[in-house]
Design a protein around this motif. Structure first.
Motif, PDB file in Angstrom:
ATOM      1  N   LEU A   1       0.828  -1.206   0.000  1.00  0.00           N
ATOM      2  CA  LEU A   1       0.000   0.000   0.000  1.00  0.00           C
ATOM      3  C   LEU A   1       0.858   1.249   0.000  1.00  0.00           C
ATOM      4  O   LEU A   1       1.763   1.399   0.826  1.00  0.00           O
ATOM      5  CB  LEU A   1      -0.917   0.003   1.214  1.00  0.00           C
ATOM      6  N   VAL A   2       0.536   2.143  -0.915  1.00  0.00           N
ATOM      7  CA  VAL A   2       1.155   3.470  -0.967  1.00  0.00           C
ATOM      8  C   VAL A   2       0.065   4.501  -0.722  1.00  0.00           C
ATOM      9  O   VAL A   2      -0.944   4.519  -1.432  1.00  0.00           O
ATOM     10  CB  VAL A   2       1.831   3.722  -2.328  1.00  0.00           C
ATOM     11  N   THR A   3       0.274   5.318   0.284  1.00  0.00           N
ATOM     12  CA  THR A   3      -0.684   6.373   0.614  1.00  0.00           C
ATOM     13  C   THR A   3       0.022   7.715   0.536  1.00  0.00           C
ATOM     14  O   THR A   3       1.030   7.933   1.215  1.00  0.00           O
ATOM     15  CB  THR A   3      -1.265   6.177   2.018  1.00  0.00           C
ATOM     16  N   VAL A   4      -0.516   8.591  -0.294  1.00  0.00           N
ATOM     17  CA  VAL A   4       0.053   9.933  -0.456  1.00  0.00           C
ATOM     18  C   VAL A   4      -0.941  10.919   0.150  1.00  0.00           C
ATOM     19  O   VAL A   4      -2.026  11.136  -0.392  1.00  0.00           O
ATOM     20  CB  VAL A   4       0.330  10.268  -1.925  1.00  0.00           C
ATOM     21  N   SER A   5      -0.559  11.476   1.267  1.00  0.00           N
ATOM     22  CA  SER A   5      -1.481  12.349   1.987  1.00  0.00           C
ATOM     23  C   SER A   5      -0.707  13.268   2.922  1.00  0.00           C
ATOM     24  O   SER A   5       0.348  12.895   3.451  1.00  0.00           O
ATOM     25  CB  SER A   5      -2.468  11.513   2.798  1.00  0.00           C
ATOM     26  N   SER A   6      -1.255  14.456   3.120  1.00  0.00           N
ATOM     27  CA  SER A   6      -0.648  15.382   4.065  1.00  0.00           C
ATOM     28  C   SER A   6      -1.305  15.258   5.437  1.00  0.00           C
ATOM     29  O   SER A   6      -0.928  15.958   6.372  1.00  0.00           O
ATOM     30  CB  SER A   6      -0.766  16.810   3.550  1.00  0.00           C
TER      31      SER A   6
END
Length: 117
Positions: free
Chosen positions: A112-117
């Protein structure tokens, strides 16, 4: 036992980088085309990038210029990498490693790759 094992996923901020790795357990994979696919929630699995045994690469338009696929054909293990730069929230997905040759295809379990601030 033939298997593909992905690693390197995680949480990253927009604009950040990650490198995914896929270890293929058999040297036979040196003649396979290796690829990275991804599947976001509610969407179909899509090709991200692939690399042939000869080193020819192919990228989805959405990742061109940001992602780089490479491979290392060692004696008993083939490792495929996906360097992901300038990550965007829309890159969030489960990333799967794939090995394909003619009618034979193998999949990893995904990372899983999660791109979030």
């Amino acid at each position: 036992q033939v298997q593909l094992v992905e690693s390197g996923g995680g949480l990253v901020q927009p604009g950040g980088s990650l490198r995914l790795s896929c270890a293929a357990s058999a040297s036979i994979f040196s003649i396979y085309t290796m690829g990275w696919y991804r599947q976001a929630p509610g969407k179909q699995r899509e090709l991200v990038a692939s690399i042939t045994s000869g080193g020819n690469t192919n990228y989805a338009d959405t990742v061109k210029g940001r992602f780089t696929v490479s491979r290392d054909n060692a004696k008993n293990t083939v490792t495929v990498y996906l360097q992901m730069n300038s990550l965007k929230p829309e890159d969030t997905a489960v990333y799967y490693c794939n090995a394909a040759l003619s009618v034979w295809t193998y999949w990893g379990k995904g990372t899983l790759v999660t791109v979030s601030s």
